[in-house]
Design a protein around this motif. Sequence first.
Motif, PDB file in Angstrom:
ATOM      1  N   THR A  98      30.143 -76.973  64.818  1.00 39.98           N
ATOM      2  CA  THR A  98      31.241 -77.654  65.498  1.00 39.98           C
ATOM      3  C   THR A  98      32.458 -76.742  65.469  1.00 39.98           C
ATOM      4  O   THR A  98      32.957 -76.432  64.396  1.00 39.98           O
ATOM      5  CB  THR A  98      31.591 -78.967  64.754  1.00 39.98           C
ATOM      6  OG1 THR A  98      30.377 -79.615  64.403  1.00 39.98           O
ATOM      7  CG2 THR A  98      32.459 -79.862  65.595  1.00 39.98           C
ATOM      8  N   PRO A  99      32.911 -76.276  66.641  1.00 42.12           N
ATOM      9  CA  PRO A  99      34.067 -75.385  66.661  1.00 42.12           C
ATOM     10  C   PRO A  99      35.301 -76.089  66.080  1.00 42.12           C
ATOM     11  O   PRO A  99      35.357 -77.314  66.105  1.00 42.12           O
ATOM     12  CB  PRO A  99      34.266 -75.082  68.155  1.00 42.12           C
ATOM     13  CG  PRO A  99      33.018 -75.534  68.839  1.00 42.12           C
ATOM     14  CD  PRO A  99      32.391 -76.571  67.975  1.00 42.12           C
ATOM     15  N   PRO A 100      36.306 -75.387  65.627  1.00 42.52           N
ATOM     16  CA  PRO A 100      36.378 -73.930  65.669  1.00 42.52           C
ATOM     17  C   PRO A 100      35.640 -73.235  64.508  1.00 42.52           C
ATOM     18  O   PRO A 100      35.591 -73.757  63.408  1.00 42.52           O
ATOM     19  CB  PRO A 100      37.891 -73.682  65.535  1.00 42.52           C
ATOM     20  CG  PRO A 100      38.384 -74.835  64.719  1.00 42.52           C
ATOM     21  CD  PRO A 100      37.530 -76.001  65.100  1.00 42.52           C
ATOM     22  N   HIS A 129      34.774 -66.235  74.151  1.00 49.71           N
ATOM     23  CA  HIS A 129      35.366 -67.142  73.162  1.00 49.71           C
ATOM     24  C   HIS A 129      36.861 -67.294  73.432  1.00 49.71           C
ATOM     25  O   HIS A 129      37.469 -66.494  74.152  1.00 49.71           O
ATOM     26  CB  HIS A 129      35.145 -66.608  71.738  1.00 49.71           C
ATOM     27  CG  HIS A 129      33.715 -66.703  71.306  1.00 49.71           C
ATOM     28  ND1 HIS A 129      33.129 -67.889  70.950  1.00 49.71           N
ATOM     29  CD2 HIS A 129      32.753 -65.747  71.198  1.00 49.71           C
ATOM     30  CE1 HIS A 129      31.859 -67.668  70.637  1.00 49.71           C
ATOM     31  NE2 HIS A 129      31.599 -66.378  70.787  1.00 49.71           N
ATOM     32  N   THR A 130      37.440 -68.331  72.822  1.00 53.46           N
ATOM     33  CA  THR A 130      38.887 -68.554  72.949  1.00 53.46           C
ATOM     34  C   THR A 130      39.503 -68.516  71.550  1.00 53.46           C
ATOM     35  O   THR A 130      39.717 -69.554  70.935  1.00 53.46           O
ATOM     36  CB  THR A 130      39.159 -69.921  73.601  1.00 53.46           C
ATOM     37  OG1 THR A 130      38.393 -70.921  72.891  1.00 53.46           O
ATOM     38  CG2 THR A 130      38.758 -69.928  75.061  1.00 53.46           C
ATOM     39  N   ARG A 193      42.199 -77.025  66.690  1.00 56.25           N
ATOM     40  CA  ARG A 193      41.434 -78.242  67.026  1.00 56.25           C
ATOM     41  C   ARG A 193      42.104 -78.974  68.179  1.00 56.25           C
ATOM     42  O   ARG A 193      41.441 -79.405  69.118  1.00 56.25           O
ATOM     43  CB  ARG A 193      41.345 -79.164  65.807  1.00 56.25           C
ATOM     44  CG  ARG A 193      40.396 -78.634  64.762  1.00 56.25           C
ATOM     45  CD  ARG A 193      40.049 -79.697  63.717  1.00 56.25           C
ATOM     46  NE  ARG A 193      39.305 -79.081  62.639  1.00 56.25           N
ATOM     47  CZ  ARG A 193      39.817 -78.787  61.448  1.00 56.25           C
ATOM     48  NH1 ARG A 193      41.066 -79.099  61.157  1.00 56.25           N
ATOM     49  NH2 ARG A 193      39.074 -78.197  60.540  1.00 56.25           N
ATOM     50  N   ARG A 195      44.068 -77.819  70.480  1.00 59.36           N
ATOM     51  CA  ARG A 195      44.106 -77.110  71.766  1.00 59.36           C
ATOM     52  C   ARG A 195      42.762 -76.465  72.140  1.00 59.36           C
ATOM     53  O   ARG A 195      42.677 -75.647  73.052  1.00 59.36           O
ATOM     54  CB  ARG A 195      45.188 -76.026  71.734  1.00 59.36           C
ATOM     55  CG  ARG A 195      46.581 -76.631  71.623  1.00 59.36           C
ATOM     56  CD  ARG A 195      47.633 -75.548  71.540  1.00 59.36           C
ATOM     57  NE  ARG A 195      48.952 -76.129  71.414  1.00 59.36           N
ATOM     58  CZ  ARG A 195      49.849 -76.168  72.406  1.00 59.36           C
ATOM     59  NH1 ARG A 195      49.578 -75.651  73.575  1.00 59.36           N
ATOM     60  NH2 ARG A 195      51.017 -76.713  72.205  1.00 59.36           N
ATOM     61  N   HIS A 196      41.739 -76.791  71.353  1.00 57.03           N
ATOM     62  CA  HIS A 196      40.374 -76.373  71.659  1.00 57.03           C
ATOM     63  C   HIS A 196      40.155 -74.863  71.658  1.00 57.03           C
ATOM     64  O   HIS A 196      39.449 -74.341  72.518  1.00 57.03           O
ATOM     65  CB  HIS A 196      39.904 -76.981  72.991  1.00 57.03           C
ATOM     66  CG  HIS A 196      40.009 -78.463  72.994  1.00 57.03           C
ATOM     67  ND1 HIS A 196      39.219 -79.262  72.209  1.00 57.03           N
ATOM     68  CD2 HIS A 196      40.854 -79.284  73.650  1.00 57.03           C
ATOM     69  CE1 HIS A 196      39.560 -80.517  72.384  1.00 57.03           C
ATOM     70  NE2 HIS A 196      40.563 -80.564  73.251  1.00 57.03           N
ATOM     71  N   TYR A 197      40.778 -74.182  70.731  1.00 59.37           N
ATOM     72  CA  TYR A 197      40.398 -72.781  70.511  1.00 59.37           C
ATOM     73  C   TYR A 197      39.083 -72.827  69.751  1.00 59.37           C
ATOM     74  O   TYR A 197      38.901 -73.662  68.869  1.00 59.37           O
ATOM     75  CB  TYR A 197      41.456 -72.059  69.675  1.00 59.37           C
ATOM     76  CG  TYR A 197      42.762 -71.871  70.403  1.00 59.37           C
ATOM     77  CD1 TYR A 197      42.873 -70.939  71.426  1.00 59.37           C
ATOM     78  CD2 TYR A 197      43.880 -72.640  70.077  1.00 59.37           C
ATOM     79  CE1 TYR A 197      44.066 -70.772  72.110  1.00 59.37           C
ATOM     80  CE2 TYR A 197      45.069 -72.477  70.747  1.00 59.37           C
ATOM     81  CZ  TYR A 197      45.164 -71.536  71.772  1.00 59.37           C
ATOM     82  OH  TYR A 197      46.337 -71.379  72.433  1.00 59.37           O
ATOM     83  N   ASP A 198      38.138 -71.936  70.084  1.00 63.14           N
ATOM     84  CA  ASP A 198      36.835 -72.077  69.416  1.00 63.14           C
ATOM     85  C   ASP A 198      36.639 -71.134  68.226  1.00 63.14           C
ATOM     86  O   ASP A 198      35.664 -71.282  67.485  1.00 63.14           O
ATOM     87  CB  ASP A 198      35.677 -71.984  70.421  1.00 63.14           C
ATOM     88  CG  ASP A 198      35.426 -70.578  70.916  1.00 63.14           C
ATOM     89  OD1 ASP A 198      36.308 -69.707  70.726  1.00 63.14           O
ATOM     90  OD2 ASP A 198      34.345 -70.341  71.491  1.00 63.14           O
TER      91      ASP A 198
END
Length: 309
Positions: A98-100, A129-130, A193, A195-198
């Motif tokens: 589960t990212p990040p 990737h971000t 989390r 801002r959905h950076y992985d």
Amino acid sequence: MFESLSDRLTGALKDLRGKGRLTDADIDATAREIRLALLEADVSLPVVRAFIGRIKERAKGSEVSAALNPAQQIVKIVNEELVGILGGETRRVQLAKTPPTVIMLAGLQGAGKTTLAGKLSHWLADQGHTPLLVACDLQRPGAVQQLQIVGERAGVPVFAPHAGTSVGGEGDLGVDGSQAAVAVAQAGLDEARARHYDVVIIDTAGRLGIDAELMKQASDIRDATNPDEVLFVLDAMIGQDAVATAQAFAEGVDFTGVVLTKLDGDARGGAALSVREITGRPIMFASTGEKLEDFDVFHPDRMASRILG
Ligand code: GDP
């Protein structure tokens, strides 16, 4: 790096060429040459001993009667053993289910952590990737700003408390500084989390020498962020000190992988050849210069081939 080791090893192995059969004395003489070459390159003594022991055992064993001529057989054994001490298989980054994915960097000041943070994030971004860089080196004045410059160059955002923040004053690794660094790490994770950076890459403070507070701060950040990878960043130019440094970090922080930096230097590089055997942790990346692209996944087999010429 490794030029002189490479010359010495190929020199030692060349003497075997043209020999139809190898006596134990031939093997002993070659092993002696290899031993000297490795010691001169600053490879640590226990690693050299184990390496030479395995080579002699295999060279004198039944393997030598195979299809290759005896000299080729020894070259093959040395190559395989070299790949072995460098870690065998290439080890990839462990991504979180589960990212990040959290990657924490640890090492002495000047080892190349901040530079690596830029390279690693750039490399990950190239693969789709971000990443988010998190500036937790609050001790060294200017470290946060340095990471911001590195991030800008890499095209990767940086999470930092305030531009140029230095908590606890210059060189002070006090409790407050430690707590602030942990707080920044946690806030960076929350930001990722939200801002959905992985991938989150945490740059931590280093010191010029090993010290208990440095280790405590690094392990506090580790405990607070539960990283998927803790990468120990090791300057390959520091010679014999590398082994003690690696052991101290293995005990003090524990790490899942090693990044060797400054492999473009002309030092003897024994650190590179010792660290895997000494710590049992894989070398995952190699840094070979100051530019973003001077960076690659570490491949034990390619490195062994380079050393053997
Ligand atoms: P940190 O204190 O661990 O964050 O180390 P830095 O990233 O600030 O690096 C210290 C110095 O080493 C800087 O001048 C970098 O440009 C330089 N450096 C980092 N990696 C390499 C490398 O692979 N090769 C060379 N030649 N220099 C490097």
